[in-house]
Scaffold this motif. Structure first.
Motif, PDB file in Angstrom:
ATOM      1  N   GLY A  31      67.849  -3.182  31.611  1.00 52.33           N
ATOM      2  CA  GLY A  31      67.527  -3.977  30.422  1.00 52.33           C
ATOM      3  C   GLY A  31      66.346  -3.471  29.617  1.00 52.33           C
ATOM      4  O   GLY A  31      65.919  -4.128  28.668  1.00 52.33           O
ATOM      5  N   MET A  32      65.821  -2.300  29.960  1.00 51.29           N
ATOM      6  CA  MET A  32      64.601  -1.845  29.285  1.00 51.29           C
ATOM      7  C   MET A  32      64.838  -1.458  27.824  1.00 51.29           C
ATOM      8  O   MET A  32      63.910  -1.475  27.022  1.00 51.29           O
ATOM      9  CB  MET A  32      63.962  -0.672  30.051  1.00 51.29           C
ATOM     10  N   ILE A  35      67.355  -5.366  26.344  1.00 52.49           N
ATOM     11  CA  ILE A  35      66.676  -6.646  26.052  1.00 52.49           C
ATOM     12  C   ILE A  35      65.848  -6.551  24.760  1.00 52.49           C
ATOM     13  O   ILE A  35      65.977  -7.425  23.896  1.00 52.49           O
ATOM     14  CB  ILE A  35      65.894  -7.154  27.287  1.00 52.49           C
ATOM     15  N   LYS A  39      66.456  -8.829  21.436  1.00 48.54           N
ATOM     16  CA  LYS A  39      65.372  -9.612  20.827  1.00 48.54           C
ATOM     17  C   LYS A  39      65.294  -9.370  19.328  1.00 48.54           C
ATOM     18  O   LYS A  39      64.992 -10.270  18.561  1.00 48.54           O
ATOM     19  CB  LYS A  39      64.032  -9.199  21.437  1.00 48.54           C
ATOM     20  N   ASP A 100      56.316   3.465  31.657  1.00 47.35           N
ATOM     21  CA  ASP A 100      55.142   3.076  32.432  1.00 47.35           C
ATOM     22  C   ASP A 100      55.640   2.498  33.764  1.00 47.35           C
ATOM     23  O   ASP A 100      56.845   2.348  33.961  1.00 47.35           O
ATOM     24  CB  ASP A 100      54.305   2.058  31.626  1.00 47.35           C
ATOM     25  N   PRO A 101      54.724   2.179  34.699  1.00 48.70           N
ATOM     26  CA  PRO A 101      55.179   1.744  36.027  1.00 48.70           C
ATOM     27  C   PRO A 101      56.135   0.549  35.988  1.00 48.70           C
ATOM     28  O   PRO A 101      57.082   0.488  36.777  1.00 48.70           O
ATOM     29  CB  PRO A 101      53.874   1.368  36.743  1.00 48.70           C
ATOM     30  N   GLN A 102      55.895  -0.397  35.086  1.00 48.77           N
ATOM     31  CA  GLN A 102      56.747  -1.588  35.047  1.00 48.77           C
ATOM     32  C   GLN A 102      58.141  -1.249  34.506  1.00 48.77           C
ATOM     33  O   GLN A 102      59.144  -1.795  34.975  1.00 48.77           O
ATOM     34  CB  GLN A 102      56.097  -2.684  34.196  1.00 48.77           C
ATOM     35  N   ASN A 105      60.009   0.382  37.275  1.00 53.44           N
ATOM     36  CA  ASN A 105      60.479  -0.551  38.307  1.00 53.44           C
ATOM     37  C   ASN A 105      61.785  -1.227  37.924  1.00 53.44           C
ATOM     38  O   ASN A 105      62.484  -1.760  38.782  1.00 53.44           O
ATOM     39  CB  ASN A 105      59.419  -1.633  38.570  1.00 53.44           C
ATOM     40  N   ARG A 106      62.102  -1.273  36.636  1.00 52.29           N
ATOM     41  CA  ARG A 106      63.319  -1.972  36.188  1.00 52.29           C
ATOM     42  C   ARG A 106      64.389  -1.018  35.649  1.00 52.29           C
ATOM     43  O   ARG A 106      65.572  -1.222  35.883  1.00 52.29           O
ATOM     44  CB  ARG A 106      62.986  -2.993  35.083  1.00 52.29           C
TER      45      ARG A 106
ATOM     46  N   SER B  43      57.525  -5.250  25.126  1.00 53.60           N
ATOM     47  CA  SER B  43      57.448  -4.483  26.390  1.00 53.60           C
ATOM     48  C   SER B  43      56.342  -3.449  26.423  1.00 53.60           C
ATOM     49  O   SER B  43      56.376  -2.555  27.243  1.00 53.60           O
ATOM     50  CB  SER B  43      58.752  -3.763  26.737  1.00 53.60           C
ATOM     51  N   VAL B  49      52.741  -9.091  32.742  1.00 56.44           N
ATOM     52  CA  VAL B  49      53.156  -8.525  34.037  1.00 56.44           C
ATOM     53  C   VAL B  49      53.068  -9.566  35.157  1.00 56.44           C
ATOM     54  O   VAL B  49      52.057 -10.242  35.318  1.00 56.44           O
ATOM     55  CB  VAL B  49      52.312  -7.278  34.401  1.00 56.44           C
ATOM     56  N   LYS B  55      57.424  -6.222  43.120  1.00 61.07           N
ATOM     57  CA  LYS B  55      57.203  -5.105  42.200  1.00 61.07           C
ATOM     58  C   LYS B  55      56.736  -5.635  40.848  1.00 61.07           C
ATOM     59  O   LYS B  55      57.224  -6.661  40.369  1.00 61.07           O
ATOM     60  CB  LYS B  55      58.494  -4.322  42.008  1.00 61.07           C
ATOM     61  N   SER B  56      55.801  -4.917  40.219  1.00 62.25           N
ATOM     62  CA  SER B  56      55.312  -5.384  38.923  1.00 62.25           C
ATOM     63  C   SER B  56      56.359  -5.133  37.846  1.00 62.25           C
ATOM     64  O   SER B  56      56.976  -4.061  37.793  1.00 62.25           O
ATOM     65  CB  SER B  56      53.993  -4.694  38.565  1.00 62.25           C
ATOM     66  N   VAL B  57      56.586  -6.143  37.034  1.00 65.71           N
ATOM     67  CA  VAL B  57      57.560  -6.025  35.938  1.00 65.71           C
ATOM     68  C   VAL B  57      56.985  -6.734  34.718  1.00 65.71           C
ATOM     69  O   VAL B  57      56.090  -7.563  34.833  1.00 65.71           O
ATOM     70  CB  VAL B  57      58.936  -6.663  36.276  1.00 65.71           C
ATOM     71  N   LYS B  58      57.531  -6.389  33.557  1.00 66.06           N
ATOM     72  CA  LYS B  58      57.131  -7.072  32.336  1.00 66.06           C
ATOM     73  C   LYS B  58      58.063  -8.269  32.143  1.00 66.06           C
ATOM     74  O   LYS B  58      59.255  -8.097  31.882  1.00 66.06           O
ATOM     75  CB  LYS B  58      57.184  -6.096  31.161  1.00 66.06           C
ATOM     76  N   CYS B  60      58.396 -10.286  29.863  1.00 68.56           N
ATOM     77  CA  CYS B  60      58.964 -10.502  28.519  1.00 68.56           C
ATOM     78  C   CYS B  60      60.205  -9.644  28.323  1.00 68.56           C
ATOM     79  O   CYS B  60      60.868  -9.724  27.296  1.00 68.56           O
ATOM     80  CB  CYS B  60      57.940 -10.191  27.429  1.00 68.56           C
ATOM     81  N   THR B  61      60.495  -8.778  29.299  1.00 66.98           N
ATOM     82  CA  THR B  61      61.651  -7.889  29.160  1.00 66.98           C
ATOM     83  C   THR B  61      62.588  -8.088  30.343  1.00 66.98           C
ATOM     84  O   THR B  61      63.199  -7.159  30.852  1.00 66.98           O
ATOM     85  CB  THR B  61      61.183  -6.429  28.994  1.00 66.98           C
ATOM     86  N   SER B 108      49.115  -5.833  37.581  1.00 64.82           N
ATOM     87  CA  SER B 108      49.478  -4.418  37.600  1.00 64.82           C
ATOM     88  C   SER B 108      48.608  -3.674  38.624  1.00 64.82           C
ATOM     89  O   SER B 108      49.088  -2.852  39.405  1.00 64.82           O
ATOM     90  CB  SER B 108      49.286  -3.858  36.188  1.00 64.82           C
ATOM     91  N   ASP B 111      49.696  -4.088  42.190  1.00 61.78           N
ATOM     92  CA  ASP B 111      50.872  -3.256  42.497  1.00 61.78           C
ATOM     93  C   ASP B 111      50.446  -1.800  42.719  1.00 61.78           C
ATOM     94  O   ASP B 111      50.964  -1.118  43.602  1.00 61.78           O
ATOM     95  CB  ASP B 111      51.901  -3.360  41.361  1.00 61.78           C
ATOM     96  N   GLY B 130      51.040   1.093  30.917  1.00 61.46           N
ATOM     97  CA  GLY B 130      51.766  -0.041  30.331  1.00 61.46           C
ATOM     98  C   GLY B 130      50.924  -1.299  30.158  1.00 61.46           C
ATOM     99  O   GLY B 130      51.480  -2.372  29.969  1.00 61.46           O
ATOM    100  N   ASN B 131      49.602  -1.167  30.226  1.00 59.34           N
ATOM    101  CA  ASN B 131      48.729  -2.336  30.015  1.00 59.34           C
ATOM    102  C   ASN B 131      47.718  -1.998  28.934  1.00 59.34           C
ATOM    103  O   ASN B 131      46.918  -1.081  29.082  1.00 59.34           O
ATOM    104  CB  ASN B 131      47.969  -2.692  31.301  1.00 59.34           C
TER     105      ASN B 131
END
Lengths: 264, 154
Positions: A31-32, A35, A39, A100-102, A105-106, B43, B49, B55-58, B60-61, B108, B111, B130-131
Motif C-alpha cells: 500500500g505504499m 494508499i 488519498k 525509509d525504514p517504515q 517494513n510495509r 507518508s 509512526v 515493526k514501525s509503520v506510518k 497514515c499509510t 521510530s 524500532d 522517514g521522520n
C-alpha cells in the motif's frame, strides 16, 4: 479517499476470485503507493483485495540455484535476509535503499514491480539480474514483464506470486537518489553471470531499460574504463523539476561506472 | 460498516470503521489515542509512526482494516508507571522543541534499537530518513536516541 469494498483473502486462489468478481478491483500489497494514490483520489477502485493475510506469498527461499522471494515479502525482510546478503548482496543493498525504514517494513517486491513506477528500484534488479516473475498462472521473464510507464505484462486479474533470481557471479547497484523522496533519479544494476553482462537502468526513462552497448563492452572487459566513452542519448529520457533528460543521461553513465567499480 | 478489532497497548480494542479509515484516524478518533500525530498525511514526515506487530509503520499509510487482529503499540503504550527509557532520554537531552514530531521520533527510535542496540550517530541519522522535525532539532534528537539506546540496555 472514496470508499471501497475490502477483501482479505487467505489464499492466492481466493484473491484471484475476488479480483475477477469485482467491478473495478485493485490489489493492495504493502500500500505504499496505492494508499497515497487513493488519498489523492487519483484512483477510486470499487474493491480492494488485500494480500496481507496470504502466508504463502511471504518469505525467501534458496532452492534450485535460485533465490525466490514471495511477492508479499517486505523490503526490510529482503534487506535483512542472511541468504540474500550472502548470495546477491546487491539485491539486499538495493532493498535497503528504498524509501525509509517504515516504508521498507510495509512495501513489498510484488507491489513495487506490479506498479512499474519509472523511479522504483526493483525493476532494475529484476532486469539486471535476469529474474523471472511468477504469477498465479504463468512465468514471465523480467525482460518481457516491464512494458512502459506504470505498465506491465500482467493481465487485469493476474497476481504476482514470487520473483526468482538466478545467482550472479558479480552484481552491483548504484543509485543516485532524489534527496527528498529517495526514489531513484537514476539507478543502474550491473550484473555478470556465465560470461554475459547485463546493465539495467531505472529512473531515467518511462520504464526500466537495458544498455546493450555497455553490456557488450563489459562482456569483453569488465572495468569502468570499458564504458567510459559510451555516450547515452537523452532522447526519450525523463525530464522534470528534479533533473533534465540530459542530466539523467549523464547520470546513467556515471552510475553505470560506479556500479562496475563497486563490483571490482 | 466492518468492525475492526486489534490489541492496542496490550488491551483489546475494537470499533466500527469504514474500509477507507486510516489506522491513524481509527487510533485518534475512534479510540481517543491522540498521542499519534498526523503531520503531513503523505507518508513523509513520520509523526504518525506506531508499531504494528513489533515493526514501525506510518499509520497514515495503512488502513485500520489492515491492522485487524494485529498488536499495535502507540506512544501512550510505552510508559509503565514511569517514562520509557527512550522518552526519558528525549526529556533529559532536550530532544524536542515544539514536540509535534516527538511521538513518531520515539516510536521510530525504539524500532531502531531493536535492530541495532548500539547505534552510531550516522546509523541514527540514516534511520531517521522517514521522520522529519520541522523545528530542525535533529542534533538533540540524535543525542537523545543514543542515550535512550544505552538506557534500554540496562
Amino acid at each position: 479517499m472514496h470508499n471501497f469494498e475490502y477483501h482479505r483473502p487467505t489464499s492466492v486462489a481466493d484473491a484471484v476470485q475476488s479480483l475477477k468478481g469485482a467491478e473495478d478491483g485493485k490489489i493492495l500489497a504493502g500500500g505504499m503507493t496505492l494508499i497515497p494514490t487513493l488519498k489523492q483520489r487519483l484512483a477510486a477502485p470499487s474493491d480492494l483485495i488485500d494480500l496481507g493475510a496470504i502466508a504463502e506469498l511471504k518469505g525467501i527461499k534458496d532452492e534450485g540455484g535460485m533465490i525466490t522471494i514471495g511477492a508479499a515479502t517486505p523490503h526490510a525482510m529482503v534487506a535483512e535476509s542472511e541468504v540474500v546478503r550472502r548470495v546477491i548482496p546487491a539485491l539486499a543493498d538495493l532493498a535497503e535503499g528504498i524509501g525509509d525504514p517504515q516504508v521498507r517494513n510495509r512495501g513489498t517486491i510484488g507491489g513495487s514491480i506490479a506498479n512499474s513506477d519509472p523511479a522504483a528500484d526493483y525493476p532494475a534488479a529484476l532486469v539486471g539480474l535476469d529474474a523471472t516473475v511468477q504469477t498465479d498462472r504463468r512465468r514471465i521473464k523480467a525482460d518481457d514483464f516491464f512494458k512502459g510507464l506504470f505498465e506491465t505484462a500482467l493481465e487485469e486479474d493476474e497476481i504476482v506470486t514470487a520473483v526468482s533470481f538466478p545467482k550472479p557471479e558479480k552484481a552491483c547497484y548504484a543509485k543516485f537518489p532524489n534527496p527528498a523522496s529517495r526514489y531513484a533519479m537514476v539507478g543502474v544494476m550491473v550484473a555478470r553471470a556465465g560470461g554475459a553482462v547485463r546493465v539495467a537502468v531505472t529512473g531515467a526513462g518511462p520504464c526500466v531499460f537495458r544498455l546493450p552497448e555497455m553490456e557488450q563492452a563489459l562482456s569483453g572487459n569488465f572495468s569502468p574504463d570499458a564504458i567510459k566513452g559510451i555516450e547515452i542519448s537523452a532522447d526519450g529520457l525523463n525530464s522534470d523539476i528534479h533533473g533534465s533528460a540530459a542530466y539523467r543521461a549523464h547520470l546513467v553513465s556515471v552510475m553505470a561506472r560506479r556500479a562496475v567499480t563497486d563490483c571490482a | 460498516m466492518p468492525t475492526v478489532s486489534m490489541t492496542v497497548n496490550g488491551k483489546a480494542a475494537s470499533g466500527d470503521a469504514e474500509p477507507r479509515t486510516l489506522l491513524v484516524h481509527f487510533l485518534r478518533e475512534t479510540l481517543g489515542l491522540t498521542g499519534t500525530h498526523v503531520g503531513c498525511d503523505t507518508s513523509q514526515c513520520g509523526a504518525c509512526v506506531v508499531h504494528v506487530d513489533g515493526k514501525s509503520v506510518k499509520s497514515c499509510t495503512m488502513l485500520a482494516v489492515q491492522a485487524n487482529g494485529a498488536e499495535v503499540t502507540t506512544i501512550e503504550g510505552l510508559a509503565n508507571g514511569e517514562l520509557h527509557p527512550m522518552q526519558a532520554a528525549f526529556r533529559e537531552h532536550h530532544g524536542l522543541q515544539c514536540g509535534f514530531c516527538t511521538p513518531g521520533m520515539v516510536m521510530s527510535a525504539i524500532d531502531l534499537v531493536r535492530h541495532n542496540a548500539t547505534p552510531s550517530e550516522s546509523d541514527i541519522r540514516e534511520w531517521l530518513e522517514g521522520n522529519i522535525c520541522r523545528c530542525t532539532g535533529y542534533h538533540n534528537i540524535v543525542k537523545a536516541i543514543q542515550a535512550g539506546a544505552q538506557a534500554m540496555k540496562g
